[in-house]
Design a protein around this motif. Structure first.
Motif, PDB file in Angstrom:
ATOM      1  N   LEU A   1       8.619  -0.251  -4.349  1.00  0.00           N
ATOM      2  CA  LEU A   1       8.626  -0.700  -3.151  1.00  0.00           C
ATOM      3  C   LEU A   1      10.099   0.475  -2.593  1.00  0.00           C
ATOM      4  O   LEU A   1      10.218   0.405  -1.496  1.00  0.00           O
ATOM      5  N   SER A   2      10.783   1.281  -3.415  1.00  0.00           N
ATOM      6  CA  SER A   2      11.803   1.741  -2.833  1.00  0.00           C
ATOM      7  C   SER A   2      11.374   3.294  -2.713  1.00  0.00           C
ATOM      8  O   SER A   2      12.427   4.128  -1.529  1.00  0.00           O
ATOM      9  N   LEU A   3      10.231   3.675  -2.564  1.00  0.00           N
ATOM     10  CA  LEU A   3      10.579   5.082  -2.495  1.00  0.00           C
ATOM     11  C   LEU A   3       9.896   5.230  -1.081  1.00  0.00           C
ATOM     12  O   LEU A   3       9.355   4.519   0.036  1.00  0.00           O
ATOM     13  N   PRO A   4      10.393   6.516  -0.417  1.00  0.00           N
ATOM     14  CA  PRO A   4       9.366   6.857   1.458  1.00  0.00           C
ATOM     15  C   PRO A   4       7.832   6.046   0.881  1.00  0.00           C
ATOM     16  O   PRO A   4       7.442   6.662   0.117  1.00  0.00           O
ATOM     17  N   GLU A   5       7.547   6.429   2.324  1.00  0.00           N
ATOM     18  CA  GLU A   5       6.399   6.368   2.121  1.00  0.00           C
ATOM     19  C   GLU A   5       5.482   7.372   1.738  1.00  0.00           C
ATOM     20  O   GLU A   5       3.976   7.685   1.777  1.00  0.00           O
ATOM     21  N   LYS A   6       5.815   8.634   1.817  1.00  0.00           N
ATOM     22  CA  LYS A   6       4.423   9.681   1.948  1.00  0.00           C
ATOM     23  C   LYS A   6       4.457  10.093   0.375  1.00  0.00           C
ATOM     24  O   LYS A   6       3.643  10.076  -0.375  1.00  0.00           O
ATOM     25  N   GLU A   7       6.146   9.835  -0.328  1.00  0.00           N
ATOM     26  CA  GLU A   7       5.817   9.724  -1.608  1.00  0.00           C
ATOM     27  C   GLU A   7       4.925   8.719  -2.535  1.00  0.00           C
ATOM     28  O   GLU A   7       4.148   8.704  -3.157  1.00  0.00           O
ATOM     29  N   PHE A   8       5.001   7.673  -1.934  1.00  0.00           N
ATOM     30  CA  PHE A   8       4.103   6.314  -2.415  1.00  0.00           C
ATOM     31  C   PHE A   8       2.611   6.837  -1.823  1.00  0.00           C
ATOM     32  O   PHE A   8       2.315   6.022  -2.616  1.00  0.00           O
ATOM     33  N   ASN A   9       1.610   7.018  -1.014  1.00  0.00           N
ATOM     34  CA  ASN A   9       0.797   7.153  -0.590  1.00  0.00           C
ATOM     35  C   ASN A   9       0.214   8.355  -1.858  1.00  0.00           C
ATOM     36  O   ASN A   9      -1.102   8.620  -1.653  1.00  0.00           O
ATOM     37  N   LEU A  10       1.738   9.157  -2.518  1.00  0.00           N
ATOM     38  CA  LEU A  10       0.731  10.372  -3.421  1.00  0.00           C
ATOM     39  C   LEU A  10       0.438   9.461  -4.150  1.00  0.00           C
ATOM     40  O   LEU A  10      -0.530   9.982  -4.837  1.00  0.00           O
ATOM     41  N   LEU A  11       0.692   8.194  -4.760  1.00  0.00           N
ATOM     42  CA  LEU A  11       1.134   8.055  -6.167  1.00  0.00           C
ATOM     43  C   LEU A  11      -0.555   6.147  -6.288  1.00  0.00           C
ATOM     44  O   LEU A  11      -1.334   6.202  -6.795  1.00  0.00           O
ATOM     45  N   ARG A  12      -0.528   5.967  -4.976  1.00  0.00           N
ATOM     46  CA  ARG A  12      -0.654   4.457  -4.055  1.00  0.00           C
ATOM     47  C   ARG A  12      -2.793   4.691  -4.725  1.00  0.00           C
ATOM     48  O   ARG A  12      -3.215   3.976  -5.708  1.00  0.00           O
ATOM     49  N   PRO A  13      -3.463   5.882  -4.735  1.00  0.00           N
ATOM     50  CA  PRO A  13      -4.698   6.066  -4.559  1.00  0.00           C
ATOM     51  C   PRO A  13      -4.961   5.686  -6.080  1.00  0.00           C
ATOM     52  O   PRO A  13      -5.879   5.037  -7.021  1.00  0.00           O
ATOM     53  N   HIS A  14      -4.556   6.237  -7.794  1.00  0.00           N
ATOM     54  CA  HIS A  14      -4.202   6.319  -8.573  1.00  0.00           C
ATOM     55  C   HIS A  14      -3.727   5.075  -9.107  1.00  0.00           C
ATOM     56  O   HIS A  14      -3.950   5.137 -10.510  1.00  0.00           O
ATOM     57  N   LEU A  15      -3.017   4.039  -8.509  1.00  0.00           N
ATOM     58  CA  LEU A  15      -2.474   2.875  -9.053  1.00  0.00           C
ATOM     59  C   LEU A  15      -3.993   2.292  -9.553  1.00  0.00           C
ATOM     60  O   LEU A  15      -4.047   1.011  -8.351  1.00  0.00           O
ATOM     61  N   GLU A  16      -3.424   2.055 -10.465  1.00  0.00           N
ATOM     62  CA  GLU A  16      -4.394   0.660 -10.863  1.00  0.00           C
ATOM     63  C   GLU A  16      -4.024  -0.635 -11.638  1.00  0.00           C
ATOM     64  O   GLU A  16      -3.227  -0.352 -12.274  1.00  0.00           O
ATOM     65  N   PRO A  17      -4.155  -1.497 -10.910  1.00  0.00           N
ATOM     66  CA  PRO A  17      -3.875  -3.137 -11.370  1.00  0.00           C
ATOM     67  C   PRO A  17      -4.508  -2.789 -12.844  1.00  0.00           C
ATOM     68  O   PRO A  17      -5.817  -3.376 -12.951  1.00  0.00           O
ATOM     69  N   LEU A  18      -3.544  -3.878 -12.875  1.00  0.00           N
ATOM     70  CA  LEU A  18      -3.571  -5.152 -14.414  1.00  0.00           C
ATOM     71  C   LEU A  18      -3.198  -6.217 -14.759  1.00  0.00           C
ATOM     72  O   LEU A  18      -1.549  -6.212 -13.843  1.00  0.00           O
ATOM     73  N   ASP A  19      -3.956  -7.224 -15.354  1.00  0.00           N
ATOM     74  CA  ASP A  19      -3.631  -8.139 -15.705  1.00  0.00           C
ATOM     75  C   ASP A  19      -2.299  -7.895 -17.378  1.00  0.00           C
ATOM     76  O   ASP A  19      -3.439  -7.574 -17.996  1.00  0.00           O
ATOM     77  N   LEU A  20      -1.932  -8.628 -17.510  1.00  0.00           N
ATOM     78  CA  LEU A  20      -0.955  -7.670 -18.810  1.00  0.00           C
ATOM     79  C   LEU A  20      -0.634  -8.866 -19.914  1.00  0.00           C
ATOM     80  O   LEU A  20       0.166  -9.509 -20.091  1.00  0.00           O
ATOM     81  N   SER A  21      -1.374  -9.340 -20.885  1.00  0.00           N
ATOM     82  CA  SER A  21      -1.356 -10.139 -21.737  1.00  0.00           C
ATOM     83  C   SER A  21      -0.285 -10.159 -22.463  1.00  0.00           C
ATOM     84  O   SER A  21       0.410  -8.812 -22.880  1.00  0.00           O
ATOM     85  N   GLN A  22       0.157 -11.203 -22.845  1.00  0.00           N
ATOM     86  CA  GLN A  22       1.504 -11.245 -23.567  1.00  0.00           C
ATOM     87  C   GLN A  22       0.880 -10.789 -24.793  1.00  0.00           C
ATOM     88  O   GLN A  22       0.093 -11.014 -25.800  1.00  0.00           O
ATOM     89  N   HIS A  23       2.030  -9.624 -25.880  1.00  0.00           N
ATOM     90  CA  HIS A  23       1.811  -8.916 -27.284  1.00  0.00           C
ATOM     91  C   HIS A  23       1.271  -7.837 -26.491  1.00  0.00           C
ATOM     92  O   HIS A  23       0.395  -7.264 -27.606  1.00  0.00           O
ATOM     93  N   ARG A  24       0.394  -7.698 -25.724  1.00  0.00           N
ATOM     94  CA  ARG A  24      -0.180  -6.284 -25.371  1.00  0.00           C
ATOM     95  C   ARG A  24       0.781  -5.232 -25.611  1.00  0.00           C
ATOM     96  O   ARG A  24       1.149  -5.328 -25.300  1.00  0.00           O
ATOM     97  N   ILE A  25      -0.121  -4.392 -26.134  1.00  0.00           N
ATOM     98  CA  ILE A  25       1.043  -3.248 -26.880  1.00  0.00           C
ATOM     99  C   ILE A  25       0.484  -2.056 -25.558  1.00  0.00           C
ATOM    100  O   ILE A  25      -0.322  -1.804 -25.468  1.00  0.00           O
TER     101      ILE A  25
END
Length: 259
Positions: free
Chosen positions: A38-62
């Protein structure tokens, strides 16, 4: 030297002012709450956004093991991960924690393909991950991202150093109070889903010692020990019961975008 004196020797870090949580979304359209993203400039965030895979992260997941290749970096939206040092005989102790303020897989930013510690989800949450190859490709053309990660790395290193001193110098009840406060800083809830057994692993001590210390804090009306969780009842008094290390660590919370 008192905690206030020690903290006063550092200039107050410039406060990170990220966009509001939910102002940005990942590749699947889900809201982002990670402070760095949320702190990145729009241009840099847009470089990352297509590759950001959402995850549910369970307790104790390594997320990754020590010595193994880091395949992904993780940006948490909520929940909390621990960095854990493991001895040859299987004993473990926590050396750092990461929540929505940071990134798991920081070794990659300095060219190290393998991590030193186990990264494990201590409290379940959500986040996004990006493959290490793509992350490094984006990093090379994203100066603000490099700056934010360098800033986080410096402050996280200070946290790790303080925790090492804390584990050596302070009593278990003080350390437990400090640790619960640090968890709540990142989890934003009175109820922390943590068992005494897991607390013992993180603090590098036996379960009976943790149960005794938790009982002392409960008898003082600071926490309530529930089945599989701990509820913080009186944060101000819990801060007073913690060792000086918490005041030193808390000094940097604003610079990390934490409350």
């Amino acid at each position: 030297m008192s905690a206030d004196t020690l903290a006063g020797k550092f200039a107050i870090p410039t406060k990170v002012v990220p966009l509001q949580p939910g102002s940005r979304t990942d590749a699947a359209g889900q809201a982002i709450s990670n402070v760095i993203l949320l702190s990145l400039p729009e241009k840099e965030f847009n470089l990352l956004r297509p590759h950001l895979e959402p995850l549910d992260l369970s307790q104790h997941r390594i997320l990754h093991e020590p010595g193994e290749k880091i395949d992904f970096t993780y940006f948490l939206n909520d929940g909390m991960a621990s960095l854990v040092a493991i001895s040859r005989d299987g004993r473990s102790v926590e050396v750092g924690i990461i929540g929505k303020e940071g990134m798991v897989g920081l070794s990659l930013t300095v060219g190290l393909q393998r991590g030193t510690f186990r990264a494990i989800m201590q409290m379940a949450g959500t986040g996004v991950r990006i493959s290490s190859d793509i992350f490094l490709e984006v990093l090379s053309s994203a100066p603000s991202l490099r700056f934010q990660l360098g800033r986080f790395g410096l402050m996280h290193g200070m946290q790790v150093a303080q925790l090492v001193a804390c584990n050596r110098l302070h009593e278990i009840a003080q350390r437990l109070a400090r640790w619960l406060l640090m968890c709540q800083d990142r989890f934003d809830s009175q109820l922390l889903p943590l068992t005494h057994e897991f607390l013992a692993q993180m603090l590098g001590t036996g379960r009976p010692s943790v149960s005794l210390a938790a009982g002392v804090l409960e008898d003082a009306g600071l926490i309530e020990n529930l089945r599989g969780s701990v509820k913080i009842l009186n944060r101000k008094s819990l801060e007073e019961s913690a060792c000086e290390c918490y005041s030193v660590i808390q000094h940097f919370n604003g610079g990390l975008g934490l409350k």
